[in-house]
Design an enzyme around this catalytic site. Structure first.
Site, PDB file in Angstrom:
ATOM      1  N   LYS A   1       0.891   4.080  -2.941  1.00 23.67           N
ATOM      2  CA  LYS A   1       0.518   5.460  -2.655  1.00 23.67           C
ATOM      3  C   LYS A   1       1.665   6.427  -2.932  1.00 23.67           C
ATOM      4  O   LYS A   1       1.436   7.578  -3.322  1.00 23.67           O
ATOM      5  CB  LYS A   1       0.046   5.580  -1.201  1.00 23.67           C
ATOM      6  CG  LYS A   1      -1.296   4.914  -0.943  1.00 23.67           C
ATOM      7  CD  LYS A   1      -2.393   5.482  -1.824  1.00 23.67           C
ATOM      8  CE  LYS A   1      -3.776   5.045  -1.413  1.00 23.67           C
ATOM      9  NZ  LYS A   1      -4.834   5.565  -2.307  1.00 23.67           N
TER      10      LYS A   1
ATOM     11  N   TYR B   1       0.827  -1.204   0.000  1.00 22.76           N
ATOM     12  CA  TYR B   1       0.000   0.000   0.000  1.00 22.76           C
ATOM     13  C   TYR B   1       0.867   1.261   0.000  1.00 22.76           C
ATOM     14  O   TYR B   1       0.608   2.210  -0.743  1.00 22.76           O
ATOM     15  CB  TYR B   1      -0.905  -0.036   1.227  1.00 22.76           C
ATOM     16  CG  TYR B   1      -1.809   1.145   1.420  1.00 22.76           C
ATOM     17  CD1 TYR B   1      -2.937   1.326   0.622  1.00 22.76           C
ATOM     18  CD2 TYR B   1      -1.550   2.072   2.426  1.00 22.76           C
ATOM     19  CE1 TYR B   1      -3.781   2.411   0.821  1.00 22.76           C
ATOM     20  CE2 TYR B   1      -2.390   3.152   2.633  1.00 22.76           C
ATOM     21  CZ  TYR B   1      -3.500   3.323   1.824  1.00 22.76           C
ATOM     22  OH  TYR B   1      -4.333   4.392   2.029  1.00 22.76           O
TER      23      TYR B   1
END
Length: 321
Positions: free
Chosen positions: A193, A189
Protein backbone atom coordinates in the site's frame (compact mmCIF):
# COMPACT_ATOMS: atom_id res chain seq x y z
CA UNK A 1 -38.38 -1.87 -18.13
CA UNK A 2 -37.26 -3.38 -21.41
CA UNK A 3 -33.57 -4.18 -21.72
CA UNK A 4 -31.28 -5.73 -24.30
CA UNK A 5 -28.02 -7.61 -23.90
CA UNK A 6 -24.92 -7.31 -26.08
CA UNK A 7 -22.23 -9.91 -26.70
CA UNK A 8 -20.24 -8.88 -23.64
CA UNK A 9 -23.06 -9.49 -21.20
CA UNK A 10 -23.88 -5.80 -20.79
CA UNK A 11 -27.51 -4.99 -20.33
CA UNK A 12 -28.59 -1.64 -21.62
CA UNK A 13 -31.54 0.33 -20.43
CA UNK A 14 -32.55 3.72 -19.16
CA UNK A 15 -30.87 4.25 -15.76
CA UNK A 16 -32.87 5.21 -12.74
CA UNK A 17 -30.46 7.84 -11.47
CA UNK A 18 -29.58 8.45 -7.88
CA UNK A 19 -28.67 11.86 -6.56
CA UNK A 20 -27.33 13.37 -9.78
CA UNK A 21 -25.58 13.08 -13.10
CA UNK A 22 -22.02 13.82 -12.02
CA UNK A 23 -20.64 11.03 -14.23
CA UNK A 24 -23.21 11.03 -17.04
CA UNK A 25 -21.60 9.71 -20.22
CA UNK A 26 -18.46 8.46 -18.49
CA UNK A 27 -17.25 4.86 -18.63
CA UNK A 28 -15.74 3.66 -15.36
CA UNK A 29 -13.76 0.52 -14.58
CA UNK A 30 -13.69 -0.66 -10.96
CA UNK A 31 -11.44 -3.59 -10.01
CA UNK A 32 -12.32 -5.80 -7.07
CA UNK A 33 -15.90 -4.59 -7.42
CA UNK A 34 -17.73 -7.77 -6.44
CA UNK A 35 -17.91 -6.97 -2.74
CA UNK A 36 -17.15 -4.35 -0.11
CA UNK A 37 -15.66 -1.05 -1.17
CA UNK A 38 -15.45 -1.95 -4.87
CA UNK A 39 -19.12 -2.89 -4.99
CA UNK A 40 -20.07 0.34 -3.23
CA UNK A 41 -17.97 2.35 -5.72
CA UNK A 42 -19.50 0.61 -8.74
CA UNK A 43 -23.05 1.23 -7.53
CA UNK A 44 -22.28 4.85 -6.65
CA UNK A 45 -20.80 5.56 -10.08
CA UNK A 46 -23.82 3.98 -11.75
CA UNK A 47 -26.14 6.12 -9.63
CA UNK A 48 -24.35 9.18 -11.02
CA UNK A 49 -24.88 8.12 -14.62
CA UNK A 50 -21.67 6.19 -15.37
CA UNK A 51 -21.50 3.00 -17.39
CA UNK A 52 -19.50 0.56 -15.30
CA UNK A 53 -17.14 -2.34 -15.95
CA UNK A 54 -17.36 -4.48 -12.80
CA UNK A 55 -14.17 -6.49 -12.36
CA UNK A 56 -13.77 -9.23 -9.76
CA UNK A 57 -12.11 -12.66 -9.63
CA UNK A 58 -14.49 -13.79 -6.91
CA UNK A 59 -11.71 -15.09 -4.67
CA UNK A 60 -11.77 -15.49 -0.91
CA UNK A 61 -10.45 -12.89 1.51
CA UNK A 62 -7.03 -14.59 1.28
CA UNK A 63 -7.05 -14.79 -2.52
CA UNK A 64 -8.01 -18.46 -2.71
CA UNK A 65 -10.65 -19.92 -5.01
CA UNK A 66 -12.52 -17.89 -7.60
CA UNK A 67 -15.96 -17.36 -9.10
CA UNK A 68 -17.60 -15.11 -11.66
CA UNK A 69 -20.61 -14.75 -9.38
CA UNK A 70 -19.72 -11.57 -7.44
CA UNK A 71 -18.89 -9.49 -10.55
CA UNK A 72 -21.99 -10.64 -12.38
CA UNK A 73 -24.20 -10.05 -9.36
CA UNK A 74 -23.07 -6.42 -9.06
CA UNK A 75 -23.42 -5.86 -12.81
CA UNK A 76 -26.93 -7.33 -12.62
CA UNK A 77 -27.73 -5.11 -9.64
CA UNK A 78 -26.79 -2.05 -11.69
CA UNK A 79 -28.74 -3.09 -14.75
CA UNK A 80 -31.78 -4.08 -12.71
CA UNK A 81 -31.81 -0.51 -11.38
CA UNK A 82 -31.77 0.73 -14.97
CA UNK A 83 -28.05 1.38 -15.41
CA UNK A 84 -25.44 0.01 -17.78
CA UNK A 85 -22.80 -2.43 -16.64
CA UNK A 86 -20.73 -5.38 -17.76
CA UNK A 87 -18.93 -7.99 -15.67
CA UNK A 88 -15.23 -8.72 -16.18
CA UNK A 89 -13.69 -11.66 -14.34
CA UNK A 90 -10.08 -11.53 -15.55
CA UNK A 91 -7.01 -11.34 -13.31
CA UNK A 92 -5.84 -7.71 -13.41
CA UNK A 93 -2.45 -8.70 -11.96
CA UNK A 94 -1.61 -10.28 -15.33
CA UNK A 95 -0.81 -8.44 -18.54
CA UNK A 96 -3.54 -10.35 -20.37
CA UNK A 97 -6.13 -9.62 -17.68
CA UNK A 98 -5.33 -5.91 -17.62
CA UNK A 99 -5.48 -5.73 -21.41
CA UNK A 100 -8.85 -7.50 -21.53
CA UNK A 101 -10.16 -5.19 -18.80
CA UNK A 102 -9.51 -2.08 -20.87
CA UNK A 103 -10.64 -3.84 -24.05
CA UNK A 104 -13.94 -4.73 -22.38
CA UNK A 105 -14.64 -1.07 -21.64
CA UNK A 106 -13.74 0.00 -25.18
CA UNK A 107 -15.56 -2.81 -26.96
CA UNK A 108 -18.69 -2.63 -24.82
CA UNK A 109 -19.08 1.09 -24.28
CA UNK A 110 -16.72 2.66 -26.83
CA UNK A 111 -14.55 4.59 -24.40
CA UNK A 112 -12.77 4.61 -21.03
CA UNK A 113 -12.79 7.63 -18.74
CA UNK A 114 -12.05 6.46 -15.20
CA UNK A 115 -10.08 3.61 -13.65
CA UNK A 116 -10.59 2.75 -9.98
CA UNK A 117 -7.95 0.30 -8.77
CA UNK A 118 -9.36 -1.47 -5.74
CA UNK A 119 -8.69 -5.23 -5.99
CA UNK A 120 -6.84 -6.88 -3.12
CA UNK A 121 -6.73 -9.48 -0.38
CA UNK A 122 -4.82 -10.18 2.84
CA UNK A 123 -2.25 -12.72 4.03
CA UNK A 124 -1.52 -11.35 7.50
CA UNK A 125 1.47 -12.62 9.48
CA UNK A 126 4.01 -11.17 11.89
CA UNK A 127 7.28 -10.61 10.02
CA UNK A 128 9.09 -13.60 11.52
CA UNK A 129 6.22 -15.85 10.37
CA UNK A 130 5.64 -14.20 6.98
CA UNK A 131 6.74 -16.56 4.24
CA UNK A 132 7.82 -15.62 0.75
CA UNK A 133 4.64 -16.88 -0.91
CA UNK A 134 2.44 -14.68 1.28
CA UNK A 135 4.70 -11.69 0.57
CA UNK A 136 4.62 -12.30 -3.18
CA UNK A 137 0.86 -12.93 -3.33
CA UNK A 138 -0.04 -9.68 -1.57
CA UNK A 139 2.49 -7.63 -3.55
CA UNK A 140 1.14 -9.15 -6.74
CA UNK A 141 -2.54 -8.42 -6.23
CA UNK A 142 -2.16 -4.97 -4.69
CA UNK A 143 0.87 -3.43 -6.34
CA UNK A 144 1.08 -5.27 -9.65
CA UNK A 145 -2.72 -5.29 -9.77
CA UNK A 146 -2.58 -1.49 -9.70
CA UNK A 147 0.35 -1.10 -12.08
CA UNK A 148 -0.86 -3.22 -14.99
CA UNK A 149 -4.39 -1.74 -15.37
CA UNK A 150 -2.92 1.74 -14.89
CA UNK A 151 -0.23 1.19 -17.52
CA UNK A 152 -2.74 -0.28 -19.99
CA UNK A 153 -5.28 2.51 -19.50
CA UNK A 154 -2.55 5.16 -19.66
CA UNK A 155 -1.30 3.81 -22.99
CA UNK A 156 -4.83 4.13 -24.38
CA UNK A 157 -5.23 7.69 -23.09
CA UNK A 158 -1.82 8.71 -24.42
CA UNK A 159 -2.78 7.40 -27.86
CA UNK A 160 -6.05 9.34 -27.67
CA UNK A 161 -4.24 12.54 -26.75
CA UNK A 162 -1.71 12.12 -29.56
CA UNK A 163 -4.56 11.55 -32.01
CA UNK A 164 -6.04 14.92 -31.11
CA UNK A 165 -8.71 13.52 -28.77
CA UNK A 166 -7.43 14.61 -25.35
CA UNK A 167 -9.22 12.65 -22.61
CA UNK A 168 -10.61 13.91 -19.34
CA UNK A 169 -9.32 10.80 -17.64
CA UNK A 170 -9.19 9.93 -13.97
CA UNK A 171 -7.46 7.22 -11.92
CA UNK A 172 -8.27 6.53 -8.28
CA UNK A 173 -5.87 4.15 -6.56
CA UNK A 174 -6.52 2.46 -3.23
CA UNK A 175 -3.86 2.73 -0.57
CA UNK A 176 -4.48 2.32 3.16
CA UNK A 177 -3.64 3.77 6.53
CA UNK A 178 -1.36 0.73 6.75
CA UNK A 179 0.56 2.10 3.79
CA UNK A 180 0.89 5.52 5.40
CA UNK A 181 1.74 4.49 8.97
CA UNK A 182 2.36 0.74 8.88
CA UNK A 183 0.26 -1.91 10.58
CA UNK A 184 1.48 -4.60 12.97
CA UNK A 185 1.09 -8.06 11.43
CA UNK A 186 0.72 -6.63 7.92
CA UNK A 187 4.26 -6.07 6.67
CA UNK A 188 3.42 -7.30 3.17
CA UNK A 189 0.16 -5.34 2.93
CA UNK A 190 1.70 -2.17 4.39
CA UNK A 191 4.62 -2.30 1.96
CA UNK A 192 2.30 -2.84 -1.02
CA UNK A 193 0.00 0.00 0.00
CA UNK A 194 2.96 2.33 0.53
CA UNK A 195 4.14 1.38 -2.96
CA UNK A 196 0.75 2.37 -4.34
CA UNK A 197 1.24 5.89 -2.96
CA UNK A 198 4.61 6.13 -4.72
CA UNK A 199 3.09 4.82 -7.95
CA UNK A 200 0.29 7.39 -7.68
CA UNK A 201 2.71 10.29 -7.34
CA UNK A 202 4.78 9.19 -10.33
CA UNK A 203 1.73 8.51 -12.50
CA UNK A 204 0.24 11.92 -11.68
CA UNK A 205 3.49 13.62 -12.70
CA UNK A 206 3.93 11.63 -15.90
CA UNK A 207 0.37 11.45 -17.21
CA UNK A 208 -0.90 14.97 -16.64
CA UNK A 209 0.27 16.02 -20.10
CA UNK A 210 -2.18 13.52 -21.59
CA UNK A 211 -5.20 14.74 -19.65
CA UNK A 212 -4.99 12.09 -16.91
CA UNK A 213 -5.36 12.90 -13.21
CA UNK A 214 -4.21 10.29 -10.67
CA UNK A 215 -5.08 10.31 -6.96
CA UNK A 216 -5.23 7.78 -4.14
CA UNK A 217 -7.49 7.13 -1.20
CA UNK A 218 -6.74 5.50 2.14
CA UNK A 219 -10.18 4.26 3.16
CA UNK A 220 -11.43 2.79 6.41
CA UNK A 221 -14.62 0.76 6.20
CA UNK A 222 -16.19 -2.54 7.21
CA UNK A 223 -15.34 -5.19 4.59
CA UNK A 224 -14.20 -8.82 4.54
CA UNK A 225 -10.61 -7.58 4.75
CA UNK A 226 -11.21 -5.45 7.84
CA UNK A 227 -13.77 -7.46 9.76
CA UNK A 228 -11.27 -8.32 12.51
CA UNK A 229 -10.01 -4.74 12.73
CA UNK A 230 -13.52 -3.36 13.03
CA UNK A 231 -15.03 -6.28 14.94
CA UNK A 232 -16.80 -3.96 17.38
CA UNK A 233 -18.40 -2.08 14.48
CA UNK A 234 -19.55 -5.15 12.57
CA UNK A 235 -23.02 -5.13 14.08
CA UNK A 236 -25.59 -3.17 12.11
CA UNK A 237 -26.39 0.20 13.70
CA UNK A 238 -29.71 0.72 15.37
CA UNK A 239 -32.44 2.31 13.30
CA UNK A 240 -31.71 5.97 12.70
CA UNK A 241 -28.03 5.72 13.62
CA UNK A 242 -25.27 6.59 11.16
CA UNK A 243 -23.38 3.47 10.07
CA UNK A 244 -19.92 4.97 10.36
CA UNK A 245 -18.09 1.94 8.96
CA UNK A 246 -20.28 1.33 5.91
CA UNK A 247 -18.18 1.13 2.71
CA UNK A 248 -20.73 3.38 1.01
CA UNK A 249 -19.36 6.28 3.07
CA UNK A 250 -16.10 6.20 1.09
CA UNK A 251 -17.62 6.08 -2.39
CA UNK A 252 -18.82 9.71 -2.76
CA UNK A 253 -15.23 10.97 -2.68
CA UNK A 254 -14.15 8.27 -5.13
CA UNK A 255 -16.97 9.21 -7.51
CA UNK A 256 -16.02 12.89 -7.35
CA UNK A 257 -12.33 12.12 -7.95
CA UNK A 258 -13.39 9.95 -10.89
CA UNK A 259 -15.50 12.69 -12.45
CA UNK A 260 -14.68 15.70 -14.60
CA UNK A 261 -15.68 17.89 -11.64
CA UNK A 262 -12.33 17.10 -9.93
CA UNK A 263 -10.43 19.14 -12.53
CA UNK A 264 -7.03 20.24 -11.24
CA UNK A 265 -6.80 17.69 -8.40
CA UNK A 266 -3.98 15.23 -9.00
CA UNK A 267 -1.14 13.58 -7.11
CA UNK A 268 -3.08 13.72 -3.84
CA UNK A 269 -3.82 11.15 -1.15
CA UNK A 270 -7.06 11.35 0.83
CA UNK A 271 -8.13 9.47 3.93
CA UNK A 272 -11.85 8.69 3.89
CA UNK A 273 -13.76 7.20 6.79
CA UNK A 274 -17.35 7.60 7.98
CA UNK A 275 -18.20 11.27 7.36
CA UNK A 276 -14.56 12.43 7.45
CA UNK A 277 -12.29 13.35 4.53
CA UNK A 278 -8.65 14.25 5.19
CA UNK A 279 -5.98 15.41 2.76
CA UNK A 280 -2.77 13.60 3.68
CA UNK A 281 0.23 15.88 3.34
CA UNK A 282 2.94 13.25 3.04
CA UNK A 283 6.66 13.67 3.45
CA UNK A 284 7.87 17.28 3.68
CA UNK A 285 11.29 18.60 4.73
CA UNK A 286 11.32 19.31 8.44
CA UNK A 287 14.05 20.73 10.69
CA UNK A 288 17.47 20.62 9.03
CA UNK A 289 21.05 20.94 10.23
CA UNK A 290 23.85 21.66 7.74
CA UNK A 291 27.45 22.02 8.92
CA UNK A 292 28.82 22.45 5.40
CA UNK A 293 31.18 19.52 5.86
CA UNK A 294 31.12 15.82 6.66
CA UNK A 295 29.75 14.80 10.05
CA UNK A 296 31.51 12.42 12.41
CA UNK A 297 29.09 9.63 13.48
CA UNK A 298 28.72 10.91 17.05
CA UNK A 299 28.20 14.46 15.81
CA UNK A 300 25.59 13.28 13.28
CA UNK A 301 23.77 11.47 16.09
CA UNK A 302 23.77 14.55 18.32
CA UNK A 303 22.43 16.66 15.45
CA UNK A 304 19.74 14.08 14.67
CA UNK A 305 18.56 14.06 18.29
CA UNK A 306 18.41 17.85 18.36
CA UNK A 307 16.36 17.87 15.14
CA UNK A 308 14.01 15.18 16.44
CA UNK A 309 13.33 17.29 19.52
CA UNK A 310 11.98 20.00 17.20
CA UNK A 311 9.62 17.76 15.22
CA UNK A 312 6.13 16.45 15.83
CA UNK A 313 6.11 13.00 17.39
CA UNK A 314 5.54 10.31 14.77
CA UNK A 315 2.20 8.53 14.86
CA UNK A 316 2.59 4.86 15.80
CA UNK A 317 1.85 2.03 13.40
CA UNK A 318 -1.64 0.59 13.68
CA UNK A 319 -1.69 -2.08 16.35
CA UNK A 320 1.43 -0.76 18.10
CA UNK A 321 -0.35 1.24 20.79
Amino acid sequence: MATSSDGHGAVRGRPERGEGELCAGRVVVVTGAGRGLGRAHALAFAAEGARVVVNDLGVGADGAGGSDGPARQVADEITTAGGEAVAHTGDVATREGAASLVATALETFGRLDTLVNNAGFLRDRMLVNLDEDDWDAVMRVHLKGHFLPLRTAAAHWRAEARAGRPPVARVVNTSSGAGLLGSVGQGNYSAAKAGIVGLTLVAAAELGRYGVQVNAIAPAARTRMTERTFAEAMAAPREGEFDAMAPENVSPLVVWLGSAASDGVTGRVFEAEAGRITVMEGWRPGPTADRGARWAPAEAGAAARELLARTKEARPAYGAE
